[in-house]
Write a protein that holds these residues in place. Structure first.
Motif, mmCIF file in Angstrom:
data_model
loop_
_atom_site.group_PDB
_atom_site.id
_atom_site.type_symbol
_atom_site.label_atom_id
_atom_site.label_comp_id
_atom_site.label_asym_id
_atom_site.label_seq_id
_atom_site.Cartn_x
_atom_site.Cartn_y
_atom_site.Cartn_z
ATOM 1 N N LYS A 187 -69.327 -50.432 -79.838
ATOM 2 C CA LYS A 187 -70.243 -49.320 -80.140
ATOM 3 C C LYS A 187 -71.153 -49.736 -81.282
ATOM 4 C CE LYS A 187 -70.100 -44.302 -80.657
ATOM 5 N NZ LYS A 187 -70.962 -44.090 -79.488
ATOM 6 N N ARG A 188 -72.470 -49.609 -81.062
ATOM 7 C CA ARG A 188 -73.429 -49.974 -82.109
ATOM 8 C C ARG A 188 -73.599 -48.760 -83.026
ATOM 9 N NH1 ARG A 188 -79.238 -50.506 -83.368
ATOM 10 N NH2 ARG A 188 -79.708 -52.700 -83.776
ATOM 11 N N ALA B 150 -64.636 -50.951 -79.331
ATOM 12 C CA ALA B 150 -64.400 -49.714 -78.595
ATOM 13 C C ALA B 150 -64.339 -50.020 -77.111
ATOM 14 C CB ALA B 150 -65.529 -48.717 -78.883
ATOM 15 N N ASN C 78 -66.591 -48.685 -74.949
ATOM 16 C CA ASN C 78 -67.774 -47.862 -74.791
ATOM 17 C C ASN C 78 -68.507 -48.185 -73.488
ATOM 18 O OD1 ASN C 78 -69.829 -46.111 -75.313
ATOM 19 N ND2 ASN C 78 -70.874 -47.426 -76.809
ATOM 20 N N GLN D 222 -70.435 -46.515 -71.918
ATOM 21 C CA GLN D 222 -71.793 -45.975 -71.941
ATOM 22 C C GLN D 222 -72.844 -47.094 -71.958
ATOM 23 O OE1 GLN D 222 -72.522 -42.784 -71.573
ATOM 24 N NE2 GLN D 222 -74.722 -43.281 -71.607
ATOM 25 N N ASN D 223 -72.488 -48.249 -72.586
ATOM 26 C CA ASN D 223 -73.422 -49.383 -72.635
ATOM 27 C C ASN D 223 -73.919 -49.757 -71.237
ATOM 28 O OD1 ASN D 223 -73.089 -49.554 -75.368
ATOM 29 N ND2 ASN D 223 -71.519 -51.167 -75.278
ATOM 30 N N GLN E 185 -74.593 -55.574 -77.584
ATOM 31 C CA GLN E 185 -73.777 -54.822 -76.625
ATOM 32 C C GLN E 185 -74.526 -54.616 -75.312
ATOM 33 O OE1 GLN E 185 -75.505 -53.549 -78.954
ATOM 34 N NE2 GLN E 185 -76.284 -51.565 -78.354
#
Lengths: 375, 304
Positions: B54-55, B66, B68, B70-71, B274
């Motif tokens: 997560k950035r 994470a 994540n 979503q990336n 990411q």
């Protein structure tokens, strides 16, 4: 099934066909006529032009000059796929990416024949391979591949079937069996077969007519029996079976026979069985027609007798014994004696006389290689 | 139990000689396995791990470990045009390369088969461009195809391009560069397959009433499938990931960006590792799926 495959073969005619390759002439002004329905064999050593002849008939080579006629139609300028000819290739050339069945159906599909698969299956049944139709060529033995190649050609009912040493890669036993089957199929379907081979036994065994080729030319052509009984050239006498050849000047000639003198002996041939009657000629006899005697025989004039000589080699081949006899001033003579269990017991070095009936002599049109200089 | 049942079928085969040769095989494999682990497996894991971080931009930019996912949704929605363009370019370039290479490879592999000197010379000519760096060659093309060069003057004159249009920076220019740079990878496998093509099959085909075009479709083409498959894979895969030809520094413009271009931008310019890694993993996954389907569909297992 066989009746469905039955077709009438067409005759094949080569007129003045010549083929030049860079550096050599493979075919030298060849004329040939094969009547429809014949089993015709082109026999010769490798490089004699027999395969080139076959490829010209198939359309895979273009002749430098001359015409090819199939069933009276000039096909010289036709592409291979337009000719009513099929070939059984020496390598079989079965398509590796297709099943056996598809291989056999290939030609039918190209010509849009109805029901190619059923006809291909029939053809495979004919060569007794119907049960392996779904396999690939790589999974088959050499003999099976050969039969598939045959089925693939026969199923198209060509006017002319070309066989390019199709039995060459098979072992002796399988080859004999395939020879019998091939001959049976040819008689059954009535096609014209043009068979190219270097195996003289195969040619004599199967063909109605044999043409012996040498250096791009047909040396002699005829029924196997006639060719064997009366070879006309030294090449034919040596290539088709074995021969003892005697070269000498004509010393005596009358209405019915010609004699030459060889090393002090008189070798005679019937005039009607000799190509040349004057000058220096060659007279031959087949080894199995000659016999030997352990004492000098007393023979009438219808025999040729030479000797004495000495047995220098004995070879046992099963059905016969082959004796090599050295006769002073004449050279080596081969005699075959059938192994029937009552031939005289002979040892190396024994002194013998060789004889044969004059009617078994044959006179050649040419002289064996190298004998011209020995004057 | 099941394991014991299987192993009892071959009680004697695991004793003596096989064990010894098994050790040798393992020893021989070890360097390769270590290499694969260090330079393929570990980087791959690191790549996937990075693609899921997560950035966080406050207080300063940093990355929290994470899961994540979503990336991935982000890169698919943001870079969908570049993704489709990459595969579109790769498809067109591979197809054109095949159409150019096949006749060439056929000529070298079959037609000049009996003239080995000429054959070797032609193969050398196919490989010759590799002796110069492909960046240099691509820059050379950029200069040759720039506006107002003789080539482009001619193209404008015959009306292939409007006077106001440049070739450099357009999609066709990028595809041209891709074809040019990757065509040897198509030609060479095709050549090695066609060089072994047994012409007696072609003769048998024509003997069985197939016209030359039918012989090509039914025999030559199926028998050269192994070369076509490896050639198209060797061009399609690197082209889909290429970032040189499409970049603005070479033959492309911002309108021609491919996946590789965006990976470079996110990783090296905008500091978004990411998304750069998520895009890379996505590219890899898509190529794997496409290649698997392709090889299955081609159905050339027995020829490969």
């Amino acid at each position: 099934m066989a009746t469905q495959l039955k077709v009438t073969g067409a005759d094949l005619e080569l007129i003045d066909v010549r083929k030049d390759f860079p550096g050599f002439t493979a075919l030298d002004d060849m004329d040939l006529h094969i009547p429809a329905g014949q089993f015709f064999a082109l026999l010769g050593p490798s490089g004699c032009g027999k395969t080139t002849t076959l490829r010209i008939v198939a359309g895979l080579e273009t002749p430098t000059q001359g015409q090819v006629l199939i069933g009276g139609q000039d096909v010289t300028s036709m592409k291979p796929h337009e000719r009513p000819v099929n070939t059984v290739f020496q390598s079989y050339a079965l398509f590796p990416h297709m099943t056996i069945l598809e291989n056999v159906a290939f030609g039918l599909r190209q010509r849009k024949i109805d029901d190619p698969v059923a006809k291909a299956q029939e053809a495979l049944d004919l060569v007794e391979l119907g049960h392996i139709a779904a396999r690939r060529p790589q999974q088959l033995s050499g003999g099976q591949q050969q039969r598939v190649a045959l089925a693939r050609a026969l199923v198209n009912r060509p006017s002319l079937l070309l066989l390019d040493e199709p039995l060459g890669a098979l072992d002796l036993k399988l080859r004999r069996q395939m020879q019998i089957e091939l001959k049976a199929i040819q008689m059954e379907v009535g096609l014209t077969f043009l068979h190219v081979t270097h195996d003289q036994e195969e040619a004599m065994d199967m063909a109605d007519t044999v043409a012996v080729m040498n250096k791009g030319r047909i040396e002699q052509m005829g029924a196997p029996e006639a060719l064997y009984d009366r070879p006309k050239t030294a090449f034919v006498s040596k290539f088709l079976g074995q021969s003892n050849l005697f070269v000498g000047k004509v010393s005596d000639s009358n209405d019915s026979s010609v004699s030459i003198e060889v090393g002090g002996y008189k070798v005679t041939v019937d005039k009607k069985r000799a190509e040349k009657h004057t000058g220096k000629i060659a007279i031959g006899v087949r080894p199995e027609k000659a016999t030997f005697h352990t004492s000098k025989p007393n023979l009438s004039s219808d025999h040729v007798m030479i000797g004495e000589g000495e047995i220098i080699d004995i070879r046992f081949t099963g059905v016969s014994n082959q004796y090599l006899i050295e006769i002073p001033n004449v050279g080596e003579v081969t005699v075959f004696a059938q192994n029937i269990g009552k031939s005289p017991v002979i040892e190396l070095g024994a002194k013998v006389w060789v004889s044969w009936k004059v009617e078994h002599s044959f006179g050649l049109a040419d002289l064996p290689d190298g004998s011209e200089e020995q004057d | 139990m099941a394991f014991a049942a299987f192993s009892s079928n071959t009680p004697n085969k695991n004793s003596g000689q096989p064990v010894k040769s098994g050790k040798i095989v393992l020893a021989l494999l070890l360097p390769g396995l270590i290499y694969l682990a260090m330079f393929f497996f570990i980087p791959l894991v690191a790549l996937i791990q990075t693609s899921l971080v997560k950035r966080v931009s406050t207080p300063s930019v940093h990355f929290d470990p994470a899961w994540n996912w979503q990336n991935y949704a982000d890169v698919i929605s943001r870079y969908w045009p570049q993704i489709t363009r990459s595969f579109g370019y790769a498809f067109v370039a591979t197809l054109v390369a095949l159409l150019i290479s096949y006749p060439l490879a056929y000529f070298i592999g079959v037609k000049v088969r009996h003239r080995p000197v000429l054959q070797r010379l032609m193969v050398t000519l196919v490989i010759a461009p590799f002796f110069i760096s492909f960046l240099l060659r691509t820059i050379a093309w950029k200069q040759l195809l720039a506006d107002h060069t003789p080539i482009m003057e001619f193209v404008h004159q015959i009306g292939w391009l409007q006077p106001s249009q440049s070739f450099i920076g357009s999609g066709p220019a990028v595809v041209f560069g891709l074809i040019y740079n990757f065509i040897p990878f198509m030609t060479l496998p095709l050549y090695t397959t066609l060089e072994r093509l047994d012409v007696r099959f072609l003769e048998a085909g024509s003997d069985l009433y197939a016209s030359p075009s039918k012989v090509f479709r039914k025999i030559t083409l199926p028998l050269s499938m192994p070369g076509i498959i490896s050639g198209t894979l060797l061009t399609f895969i690197p082209i889909a990931g290429d970032y040189v030809n499409a970049s603005q520094d070479f033959l492309g413009s911002e309108k021609t960006s491919m996946i590789g271009t965006m990976v470079v931008q996110d990783q090296l310019v905008t500091n978004n590792p990411q998304t750069a890694t998520a895009l890379s993993v996505l590219l890899m996954g898509m190529i794997l799926v496409l290649v698997t389907i392709y090889v299955r569909r081609a159905g050339t297992e027995e020829l490969l």
